[in-house]
Structure formats: C-alpha cells, structure tokens
Scaffold this motif. Structure first.
Motif, short mmCIF file in Angstrom:
data_model
loop_
_atom_site.label_atom_id
_atom_site.label_comp_id
_atom_site.label_asym_id
_atom_site.label_seq_id
_atom_site.Cartn_x
_atom_site.Cartn_y
_atom_site.Cartn_z
N GLU A 186 0.86 -1.18 0.00
CA GLU A 186 0.00 0.00 0.00
C GLU A 186 0.90 1.24 0.00
O GLU A 186 1.81 1.35 0.82
CB GLU A 186 -0.95 0.00 1.20
N PRO A 187 0.63 2.17 -0.93
CA PRO A 187 1.52 3.34 -1.05
C PRO A 187 1.41 4.30 0.13
O PRO A 187 0.32 4.65 0.56
CB PRO A 187 1.06 4.01 -2.34
N VAL A 188 2.57 4.72 0.63
CA VAL A 188 2.65 5.73 1.69
C VAL A 188 2.64 7.09 1.01
O VAL A 188 3.45 7.38 0.14
CB VAL A 188 3.91 5.55 2.54
N ILE A 189 1.72 7.93 1.43
CA ILE A 189 1.56 9.26 0.85
C ILE A 189 2.40 10.27 1.64
O ILE A 189 3.02 11.16 1.07
CB ILE A 189 0.08 9.67 0.84
N ALA A 190 2.42 10.15 2.95
CA ALA A 190 3.21 11.02 3.81
C ALA A 190 3.59 10.27 5.08
O ALA A 190 2.83 9.41 5.54
CB ALA A 190 2.43 12.28 4.16
N HIS A 191 4.74 10.59 5.62
CA HIS A 191 5.21 9.97 6.86
C HIS A 191 5.91 11.06 7.66
O HIS A 191 6.91 11.61 7.21
CB HIS A 191 6.18 8.83 6.53
N ARG A 192 5.39 11.39 8.82
CA ARG A 192 5.94 12.48 9.64
C ARG A 192 6.35 11.96 11.01
O ARG A 192 5.67 11.12 11.59
CB ARG A 192 4.91 13.58 9.87
N GLY A 193 7.44 12.52 11.52
CA GLY A 193 7.87 12.21 12.87
C GLY A 193 7.31 13.22 13.84
O GLY A 193 6.45 14.04 13.50
N ALA A 194 7.83 13.18 15.06
CA ALA A 194 7.40 14.13 16.09
C ALA A 194 7.70 15.56 15.63
O ALA A 194 8.71 15.81 14.98
CB ALA A 194 8.13 13.84 17.39
N GLN A 195 6.80 16.46 15.97
CA GLN A 195 6.94 17.85 15.55
C GLN A 195 7.57 18.67 16.68
O GLN A 195 7.15 18.57 17.83
CB GLN A 195 5.55 18.43 15.21
N ALA A 196 8.54 19.50 16.34
CA ALA A 196 9.23 20.34 17.32
C ALA A 196 8.24 21.29 17.99
O ALA A 196 7.35 21.83 17.35
CB ALA A 196 10.33 21.15 16.64
N GLY A 197 8.40 21.47 19.27
CA GLY A 197 7.56 22.39 20.03
C GLY A 197 6.24 21.81 20.46
O GLY A 197 5.44 22.47 21.12
#
Length: 159
Positions: free
Chosen positions: A89-100
């Motif tokens: 299944e295609p990954v569209i976006a992958h984000r880690g923890a956000q600063a602040g």
C-alpha cells in the motif's frame, strides 16, 4: 553606556523572542498536521480510494491504536479498505514528532483509535474528531484541531 543599553535591550528582547519562537513551532506543528489531513482527504477524492491517516507507535514506527499523535503519523492509500497498513500500500506522507509539540491527543472523553479513515468521496468514516495540541513548556492545551464528518479540518484556540 552603550553596552548597558544593549544589555537592557537584550534582557527584554530575548525572552519575548523565545516565546515567539515557541509560537512558531506550535503553528508549524499544527500546520503540518492539518496539511496532512487535507492531503489525505484530497488524495481519497482524487484517486477514488480510501486513505488512512494513523498515529505512529514510538517503538515500532507502525500505526498504533493509542489516540496519541505526538510521536508522528503516516498517511497511506488503503487499497484493501481494511484500515490497516499492509505491504504494497503506497505511503503518501510519513511524519515524525513535531518540534515544540509536547502532545497532540484526542480531546474526546472516550478516545477512539488514532486513525482517520477517509472514504473515497473524502468524508471521514466514524464521525468528527477533536485533537488538543499542548505546546512544550506548558501543561494545558493551546490549540484544538476539529475535523467534521465531511473530513474538513479547522483550528481553534482552546479557551
């Protein structure tokens, strides 16, 4: 004399700049999250396929059932419409923890699974969701992300 004036100006300016930098980080975290919600919704409509946005587990990096988005999230096209990320299944976006961002958790009294499922028409499966963003250095939420059943997201200040 000029060093004394500079020292006074720095003593006044540095704390206010630090607060402004924290505000920028908080705004960036919210913008990234809401942007990925909009990306998931628009991809579902554009491809006529279900799309899922799920919170990540801090140990495995996979989708977690915990209603806590602080560690990060993933957006993927759910080809088999089972709500789970499967091989292929295609990954569209992958984000880690956000600063602040100290925490980004669901605001409802009985949190659901940390998974936003967008149907192929862009509507949100399972009704609306509210998430509280608590910035680093505070103990109370400052922003609220509200998703309605149509899948539209808006940001509000917590009163």
């Amino acid at each position: 004399m000029s060093i004394a004036v500079l020292t006074v100006l720095l003593a006044i300016g540095v704390p206010s700049f630090a607060a402004m930098a924290r505000q920028w980080q908080q705004d960036a975290a919210i913008d990234t999250f809401v942007g990925d919600v909009r990306l998931a919704r628009s991809t579902a409509v554009r491809t006529s396929r279900p799309v899922v946005m799920c919170a990540l587990d801090h140990k495995t990096g996979a989708c977690t059932p915990q209603a806590n988005w602080t560690v990060g999230w993933m957006v993927f096209s759910d080809l088999d419409a089972d709500g789970a990320f499967d091989a292929g299944e295609p990954v569209i976006a992958h984000r880690g923890a956000q600063a602040g961002n100290a925490s980004l958790i669901e605001a409802s009294p009985s949190p659901s699974e940390a998974r936003l499922r967008f149907r192929n028409n862009g509507t949100l499966s399972g009704g609306g969701v509210k998430l509280n963003l608590t910035p680093e250095g505070t103990t109370h939420p400052a922003r609220l992300v509200v998703l309605n059943f149509m899948g539209r997201a808006r940001v509000a200040n917590v009163e």
